[in-house]
Design an enzyme around this catalytic site. Structure first.
Site, PDB file in Angstrom:
ATOM      1  CG  ASP A 312       7.230   1.709  -1.391  1.00 11.45           C
ATOM      2  OD1 ASP A 312       6.094   2.541  -1.415  1.00 11.45           O
ATOM      3  OD2 ASP A 312       8.251   2.417  -0.585  1.00 11.45           O
ATOM      4  CD  GLU A 505       7.846   9.101  -0.948  1.00  7.95           C
ATOM      5  OE1 GLU A 505       8.263   8.121  -1.435  1.00  7.95           O
ATOM      6  OE2 GLU A 505       6.769   8.609  -0.717  1.00  7.95           O
TER       7      GLU A 505
END
Ligand code: BGC
Ligand code: BGC
Length: 614
Positions: A312, A505
């Protein structure tokens, strides 16, 4: 000369000409092509043969370059793609060329690809982007409901169609790879990424995740010009963190991890997913980016994953220790490509040095590069490296918006319908529309739309719920509107659209999921005017609605439907009788969270799978 006497001669001629024709069709797998050619460039050879041939020609620099992924905005100079043999470029949320129009994306992609193709070995880059509910970074693209709503459709065929349409829009801008589907199994609604998963059960991740992979990649990777690489994410346990903290710690035993969070990956691999992204989160205190057991032994070994693992966003930087040890630990744990996303030069130099000192075995580098090249060959990137402009016009096309509208209709969940107030008649005297999200495409779309966090307002073309109602009601009905719910008196009904404003997020992590005071007020204002209320909740997760539910005659959970507001009007006015079923248990209050189907004590406001119809 008689025919009989020349027959043997004729036969020989025939056989000879047949053998010549056979040799010419180099795609015949039974007859290997001319070995004087460069094997890896010849699509007639099996992928594994091409991979080994190319690998054998590569220097260490060229190999390590393949393992580096830089964000387009972080390139110090575009020519760095060539200088450092970069294997991949990405667009993070909102990382777009200017102007943000499809043709410009295609031009940028082709420019980058040309640089890669002009390296010594001509290895194409693969370009990745978060196309997580349509091609959502591109202005004018079709925006589909976020996955939480897709989970409520329970319709994998529809998911596949939506992903197929998204893949066509990606292909029209040149891009090869989407960082989706997110097959997180969110267990705690306080998590800001709840809406990115299909729902709270592994069954939904399995069914819908595999459908999305099939839709993105098509029948097979590379089978058509619109086949794009899928990326199942985030491996593994991202939805199970304690307290629903983003990038947090998933504290469960291995059996629970395997039962809840792993099945989606097996299904995605079986559906052919060629890439998997590793989670920022930890499992029982250990960062996933350094977990050799789960990445290498379980995923690549036990589950037989033969594609590549991408990190990521700067995910390795979060490992304990300095950058050197971050690189060493993550690559040795099994990561194949690192989304650096900006310090690509430092990453490349560090990894080169680690290989030189035998801290990272060359065999591990070869394995990583083999996996990346395998996928690039399977995708047909070497044969078709540039944008297929025949699909550029499909971005935001009417046909794709029609699919999105169908997704919206099927994703809506009817939670309350007192006295069968819904569906509304199309010939009322007056309808009052109210609420902060009634006329707001940005709120409908949520995060990951045009920008990373998303934003309120007219961020991209689409139809708001107010516009959709105006387009649906074509008779003499008067439609009035107020943001606050004021001036409703005299209307036959009030449609009040409320809920969350965009986030993505960690910025969406919440400890309080009560409705905003202005939302409660909008409902109260309409109700106090003596007008029946149809509430439509725009949100990335269930919210605490019990205090206002009794004021509402009907209540619809519409999730984050995207640009096609028409699908909401279709349900309200009975052009589509609701079929959506809750992909999450609906909590009564904050104290009840986390609440999930299968809990020993289970008393939610609405259970998982709930949904009324007409
Ligand atoms: C997210 C990923 C995303 C990546 C690239 C990260 O912060 O966790 O889901 O694919 O950024 O935008
Ligand atoms: C990027 C996102 C990424 C995030 C991670 C942002 O700047 O646009 O794609 O997920 O950073 O923190």
């Amino acid at each position: 000369m008689t025919l009989k006497s020349i027959l043997p001669f004729l036969l020989i001629c025939l056989l000879f000409s047949m053998s010549v024709t056979c040799k010419k069709s180099s795609s015949n797998p039974d007859s290997p092509p001319d070995t004087s050619e460069v094997i890896y460039r010849n699509p007639a050879y099996p992928v594994e043969v091409r991979v080994e041939d190319l690998l054998s020609r590569m220097t260490l620099e060229e190999k390590i370059g393949q393992m580096a992924q830089a964000d387009r905005g972080a390139l110090q100079s575009e020519s760095d793609i060539k200088t450092y043999f970069l294997g991949s470029i990405l667009s993070g949320g909102g990382s777009a060329p200017s102007p943000n129009v499809p043709s410009e994306w295609g031009d940028m992609y082709d420019r980058f690809q040309h640089l890669a193709m002009s390296t010594r070995l001509g290895i194409p880059i693969i370009y990745g982007i978060d196309a997580v509910h349509g091609h959502n970074n591109v202005y004018g693209a079709t925006i589909f409901p976020h996955n939480i709503g897709m989970g409520c459709t329970g319709n994998p065929d529809l998911m596949e169609q939506a992903a197929r349409a998204t893949a066509e829009e990606l292909a029209g801008t040149g891009l090869d790879w989407t960082f989706g589907p997110c097959i997180a199994v969110p267990r705690d609604e306080r998590w800001g990424r709840t809406y990115e998963g299909f729902g709270e059960t592994p069954e939904l991740a399995v069914m819908m995740g595999a459908a999305a992979v099939r839709g993105f990649q098509g029948t097979e990777l590379g089978a058509s010009p619109t086949s794009v690489l899928a990326c199942a994410k985030h491996f593994v346990g991202d939805g199970g963190t304690t307290g629903g903290h983003d990038q947090g710690n998933t504290e469960v035993d291995e059996q629970t991890l395997r039962q809840i969070h792993l099945p989606g990956y097996l299904a995605a691999i079986q559906a052919g997913a060629g890439s998997i992204m590793v989670s920022f989160s930890s499992w029982n205190g250990q960062k996933m980016h350094g977990n050799h057991y789960l990445l290498t032994e379980v995923l690549k070994g036990e589950l037989g994953f033969d594609g590549f693992l991408v990190s990521d966003w700067a995910g390795i930087d979060q490992l304990p220790g300095d950058y050197r040890s971050d690189v060493e630990i993550s690559i040795n744990a099994g990561l194949d490509m690192i989304m650096v996303p900006d310090k690509y030069i430092q990453f490349i130099n560090t990894l080169k040095d680690l290989v030189g000192r035998n801290r990272v075995p060359l065999a591990r580098i070869d394995d990583a590069v083999r996996r990346i090249l395998r996928i690039k060959f399977r995708m047909g990137l070497f044969e078709h490296p540039y944008t297929d402009r025949s699909y550029t016009g499909s971005v935001g096309s009417a046909a794709h918006r029609q699919i999105a509208r169908e997704c919206v209709r099927q994703s809506l969940v009817l939670l309350k319908n007192q006295n069968q107030i819904l569906p509304l008649s199309k010939s009322m005297n007056r309808i009052h529309v109210a609420g902060k999200s009634a006329d707001n495409v940005g709120n409908q779309c949520g995060g990951w739309t045009i920008s990373w966090q998303g934003s309120s307002g007219n961020i991209t073309p689409g139809s708001t719920i107010l516009q959709a109602i105006q387009n649906t009601i074509t008779g003499n009905t008067i439609i009035t509107y107020s943001y606050t719910g004021a001036n409703a008196a005299g209307a036959d009904v009030g449609i009040v659209v409320i809920g969350e404003t965009p986030y993505a997020e960690g910025q969406g992590d919440r400890s309080d999921l009560h409705l905003a005071p202005e939302d409660v007020a909008a409902i109260q204002n309409v109700k106090n005017a003596g007008v029946p209320v149809v509430a439509v909740l725009i949100s990335g997760r269930p919210m605490v609605i019990e205090p206002v539910l009794e004021l509402c005659d009907a209540f619809i959970a519409a999730w984050l439907p995207g640009t096609e507001g028409r699908g909401v009007a279709d349900v309200i006015f009975g052009d589509y009788a609701p079929t959506g079923k809750l992909s999450h248990s609906w909590p009564r209050n904050m104290a009840q969270i986390p609440v999930n189907a299968g809990d020993p004590v289970y008393d939610p406001l609405f259970p998982y799978g709930f949904g009324l119809t007409y």
